[in-house]
Design a protein around this motif. Structure first.
Motif, PDB file in Angstrom:
ATOM      1  N   ASN A 380       0.838  -1.202   0.000  1.00 56.99           N
ATOM      2  CA  ASN A 380       0.000   0.000   0.000  1.00 56.99           C
ATOM      3  C   ASN A 380       0.868   1.245   0.000  1.00 56.99           C
ATOM      4  OD1 ASN A 380      -2.219  -1.698   0.222  1.00 56.99           O
ATOM      5  ND2 ASN A 380      -3.042  -0.734   2.044  1.00 56.99           N
ATOM      6  N   GLY A 381       0.245   2.379  -0.271  1.00 54.96           N
ATOM      7  CA  GLY A 381       0.890   3.666  -0.078  1.00 54.96           C
ATOM      8  C   GLY A 381       0.682   4.123   1.354  1.00 54.96           C
ATOM      9  N   ALA A 382       1.721   4.674   1.961  1.00 57.33           N
ATOM     10  CA  ALA A 382       1.622   5.083   3.364  1.00 57.33           C
ATOM     11  C   ALA A 382       0.646   6.246   3.555  1.00 57.33           C
ATOM     12  CB  ALA A 382       3.003   5.470   3.887  1.00 57.33           C
ATOM     13  N   GLU A 383       0.371   6.990   2.497  1.00 54.94           N
ATOM     14  CA  GLU A 383      -0.529   8.141   2.598  1.00 54.94           C
ATOM     15  C   GLU A 383      -1.842   7.908   1.845  1.00 54.94           C
ATOM     16  OE1 GLU A 383       0.539  10.373   4.601  1.00 54.94           O
ATOM     17  OE2 GLU A 383       2.549   9.505   4.738  1.00 54.94           O
ATOM     18  N   ASP A 384      -2.213   6.671   1.672  1.00 53.95           N
ATOM     19  CA  ASP A 384      -3.412   6.331   0.903  1.00 53.95           C
ATOM     20  C   ASP A 384      -4.670   6.604   1.735  1.00 53.95           C
ATOM     21  OD1 ASP A 384      -5.432   5.246  -0.635  1.00 53.95           O
ATOM     22  OD2 ASP A 384      -4.346   3.390  -1.096  1.00 53.95           O
ATOM     23  N   PRO A 385      -5.499   7.570   1.346  1.00 53.04           N
ATOM     24  CA  PRO A 385      -6.708   7.855   2.125  1.00 53.04           C
ATOM     25  C   PRO A 385      -7.791   6.795   1.962  1.00 53.04           C
ATOM     26  CG  PRO A 385      -6.678   9.223   0.159  1.00 53.04           C
ATOM     27  CD  PRO A 385      -5.365   8.481   0.192  1.00 53.04           C
ATOM     28  N   ARG A 386      -7.738   6.013   0.881  1.00 53.69           N
ATOM     29  CA  ARG A 386      -8.735   4.956   0.685  1.00 53.69           C
ATOM     30  C   ARG A 386      -8.392   3.697   1.486  1.00 53.69           C
ATOM     31  NH1 ARG A 386     -10.101   5.114  -5.853  1.00 53.69           N
ATOM     32  NH2 ARG A 386     -10.320   7.386  -6.014  1.00 53.69           N
ATOM     33  N   CYS A 387      -7.116   3.538   1.778  1.00 52.27           N
ATOM     34  CA  CYS A 387      -6.653   2.401   2.585  1.00 52.27           C
ATOM     35  C   CYS A 387      -5.802   2.949   3.728  1.00 52.27           C
ATOM     36  CB  CYS A 387      -5.843   1.430   1.741  1.00 52.27           C
ATOM     37  SG  CYS A 387      -6.671   0.813   0.264  1.00 52.27           S
ATOM     38  N   PRO A 388      -6.397   3.696   4.656  1.00 53.42           N
ATOM     39  CA  PRO A 388      -5.603   4.326   5.713  1.00 53.42           C
ATOM     40  C   PRO A 388      -4.832   3.305   6.533  1.00 53.42           C
ATOM     41  CG  PRO A 388      -7.969   4.438   6.195  1.00 53.42           C
ATOM     42  CD  PRO A 388      -7.841   3.974   4.796  1.00 53.42           C
ATOM     43  N   ILE A 389      -3.577   3.636   6.834  1.00 55.25           N
ATOM     44  CA  ILE A 389      -2.695   2.661   7.461  1.00 55.25           C
ATOM     45  C   ILE A 389      -3.136   2.295   8.876  1.00 55.25           C
ATOM     46  CG2 ILE A 389      -0.710   3.200   6.047  1.00 55.25           C
ATOM     47  CD1 ILE A 389       0.332   4.999   8.186  1.00 55.25           C
ATOM     48  N   GLY A 390      -3.888   3.166   9.528  1.00 56.15           N
ATOM     49  CA  GLY A 390      -4.395   2.807  10.843  1.00 56.15           C
ATOM     50  C   GLY A 390      -5.285   1.581  10.805  1.00 56.15           C
ATOM     51  N   GLY A 391      -5.947   1.377   9.676  1.00 58.01           N
ATOM     52  CA  GLY A 391      -6.821   0.219   9.526  1.00 58.01           C
ATOM     53  C   GLY A 391      -6.081  -1.084   9.296  1.00 58.01           C
ATOM     54  N   LEU A 392      -4.733  -1.017   9.166  1.00 53.02           N
ATOM     55  CA  LEU A 392      -3.940  -2.224   8.954  1.00 53.02           C
ATOM     56  C   LEU A 392      -3.271  -2.729  10.228  1.00 53.02           C
ATOM     57  CD1 LEU A 392      -2.175  -1.482   5.545  1.00 53.02           C
ATOM     58  CD2 LEU A 392      -4.134  -2.960   5.971  1.00 53.02           C
ATOM     59  N   VAL A 393      -3.354  -1.951  11.300  1.00 55.38           N
ATOM     60  CA  VAL A 393      -2.651  -2.338  12.525  1.00 55.38           C
ATOM     61  C   VAL A 393      -3.166  -3.674  13.064  1.00 55.38           C
ATOM     62  CG1 VAL A 393      -2.207  -1.710  14.924  1.00 55.38           C
ATOM     63  CG2 VAL A 393      -2.078   0.035  13.128  1.00 55.38           C
ATOM     64  N   THR A 394      -4.475  -3.794  13.230  1.00 52.62           N
ATOM     65  CA  THR A 394      -5.034  -5.039  13.762  1.00 52.62           C
ATOM     66  C   THR A 394      -4.905  -6.205  12.784  1.00 52.62           C
ATOM     67  OG1 THR A 394      -6.572  -3.818  15.180  1.00 52.62           O
ATOM     68  CG2 THR A 394      -7.096  -6.124  14.735  1.00 52.62           C
ATOM     69  N   PRO A 395      -5.200  -6.022  11.494  1.00 52.83           N
ATOM     70  CA  PRO A 395      -4.989  -7.139  10.558  1.00 52.83           C
ATOM     71  C   PRO A 395      -3.543  -7.632  10.563  1.00 52.83           C
ATOM     72  CG  PRO A 395      -6.209  -5.387   9.490  1.00 52.83           C
ATOM     73  CD  PRO A 395      -5.829  -4.871  10.832  1.00 52.83           C
ATOM     74  N   GLU A 396      -2.593  -6.707  10.618  1.00 49.16           N
ATOM     75  CA  GLU A 396      -1.187  -7.090  10.643  1.00 49.16           C
ATOM     76  C   GLU A 396      -0.861  -7.893  11.892  1.00 49.16           C
ATOM     77  OE1 GLU A 396       2.870  -6.822  12.078  1.00 49.16           O
ATOM     78  OE2 GLU A 396       1.161  -5.767  12.919  1.00 49.16           O
ATOM     79  N   SER A 397      -1.322  -7.410  13.035  1.00 50.67           N
ATOM     80  CA  SER A 397      -1.050  -8.094  14.294  1.00 50.67           C
ATOM     81  C   SER A 397      -1.666  -9.491  14.311  1.00 50.67           C
ATOM     82  CB  SER A 397      -1.590  -7.261  15.458  1.00 50.67           C
ATOM     83  OG  SER A 397      -1.393  -7.919  16.684  1.00 50.67           O
TER      84      SER A 397
END
Length: 457
Positions: A380-397
């Motif tokens: 992903n792009g770190a500044e992607d507003p459609r896929c905000p990186i905060g929404g990846l914290v739990t999936p990653e964990s």
């Protein structure tokens, strides 16, 4: 950089000068376990050529019932632990629930058939033509140095029947190197386009992968390309899904197509059914993510600018950019719900209607870990507003925990490209290409059998 609880984001430096902001990129040197699948119910595969019908598989009569193999795992230990058993059971249970949702909108099953098609010379872009920059990025994909590549490419244009109705034929574009021998099975990679694009848009990627020995396949997703009749076909389908609840044009219906595509690819004589990968861009990234979740036959996945947290975006008021990408359906819902503006209630109701479970039980915190132990890279792009990186914290964990439980940490990677929004880049193309070469690229040696086969070590 602080995102969400625990500040899980780190910076990883690759051998090139580029610094990538990543979510716990894992470099543990664990042995890479294999993934086994069991054969689905046998069926005949038919090719329709004009008025003639030719059977290409001498199996039993056509079977229309969909049978997806359960997730299995060849562990490096002699004994499966309780945690590993529970992880696999949870994966299969969630996958079964998702498949039930897909089946709920299907009517009468149809046999898996293919028809010859003609090349598309003027694809419909639904007011989103590719830019010169996009084409330059596509052509940057690593390619074998073959002087007369175009002369050596084999092109196939096909329709795969996946269900009844006007969206029931899946258009395919397949590129591969012309065979020198009939005794070679190759890895295959499926490519999914972004919103309002079409399969031909991905041709530079297909050519590059085909030059390196892959069978490369692109498809028109639902209501796109040959499955669209106007510049508003996809938009109209989304609104209709909200109004009637009869279809699931956002992600889910195309995932059904990709399951049927796996049926077909598994039966091709030039494809190794144990080495099928899938990738896509934006909407195609979501398609590849959910297809890998739904069907273990996709053993390597590389979704690009597609994985996100739908529930997280609603709860954290970060849903606007995603909603604006397909705004007409949300405007229709707002009006039907008597709202003066689109709010989180509208967003939640639309997702529940057109893609049940997308913002709940099938969201990324649950579906992404269910891909383990198969190889998965999320880019992903770190500044992607459609896929905000905060929404990846739990999936990653969650994914890291399951991959670790299944002794497969080396099969999981997330890259967030600094300074990049919702756009495809040369780095993303290169990283996904390298990922497939790492896990799918054939290492051929002469077979010891009587036939002149090559086998992979």
């Amino acid at each position: 950089m602080k995102v969400g609880a625990g500040n899980l984001l780190q910076t990883w430096h690759v051998s090139t000068p580029i610094s990538l902001t990543c979510l716990h990129f894992l470099t543990f040197t664990t042995s890479v376990p294999s993934v086994t699948t069991r054969t689905t119910n046998p069926r005949n595969l038919y090719i329709n050529i004009g008025s003639r019908t030719q059977t290409t598989c001498s199996l039993t009569k056509p079977v229309a019932v969909l049978v997806i193999p359960q997730q299995t795992h060849t562990l490096t230990h002699t004994k499966i632990t309780k945690g590993q058993e529970e992880a696999m059971e949870a994966q299969n249970k969630l996958r079964s629930e998702f498949l039930q949702v897909l089946r709920s909108r299907r009517t009468t099953p149809v046999p898996l058939t293919i028809e010859l098609a003609k090349p598309v010379t003027d694809p419909l872009d639904q007011n989103s033509p590719p830019s010169e920059v996009e084409l330059e990025i596509m052509t940057s994909c690593p390619k074998a140095d073959i002087a007369n590549l175009q002369d050596l490419l084999k092109e196939e244009n096909l329709y795969l029947t996946v269900e009844e109705g006007d969206q029931g034929k899946l258009p395919l574009l397949i590129l591969s190197l012309k065979e020198k021998t009939k005794a070679e099975r190759r890895p295959a990679v499926v490519f999914l386009h972004s919103t309002n694009k079409y399969k031909e848009y991905l041709r530079p990627l297909l050519e590059a992968y085909a030059s390196r020995g892959y069978v490369a396949i692109s498809v028109d997703s639902r209501y796109h390309g040959e499955r669209a009749s106007s510049a508003t076909t996809y938009r109209d389908a989304l609104v209709s899904a909200w109004k009637t609840g009869e279809t699931m044009p956002f992600i889910y219906d195309t995932v059904w197509d990709l399951i049927k595509l796996a049926d077909y690819l598994s039966q091709r004589e030039d494809v190794d059914p144990s080495r099928i990968g899938i990738t896509g861009i934006s909407l195609g990234g979501m398609h590849s993510w959910f297809a890998a979740f739904a069907d273990p036959r996709y053993v390597v996945a590389a979704p690009i600018i597609g994985v996100q947290g739908f529930r997280w975006a609603i709860d954290n008021d970060m849903w606007q950019a995603r909603v604006n990408s397909i705004k007409p359906v949300f405007e229709a819902a707002r009006e039907d719900l008597g709202k003066s503006e689109i709010d989180k209630e509208v967003v939640e109701k639309v997702w529940d209607r057109i893609a049940p479970g997308l913002a709940s039980q099938f969201d990324s915190p649950y579906s992404v870990p269910s891909i383990a132990p198969r190889s998965l890279i999320i880019i992903n792009g770190a500044e992607d507003p459609r896929c905000p990186i905060g929404g990846l914290v739990t999936p990653e964990s969650n994914a890291r925990q399951v991959y670790g439980e299944l002794n497969s940490l080396d099969n999981f990677k997330i890259i967030l490209e600094p300074g990049v929004g919702h756009q495809i880049t040369k780095l993303q193309v290169k990283e996904s290409s390298d990922w497939f070469d790492r896990f799918l690229k054939p290492k051929l040696v002469p077979s010891t059998s009587n036939c002149k086969l090559c086998v992979m070590l």
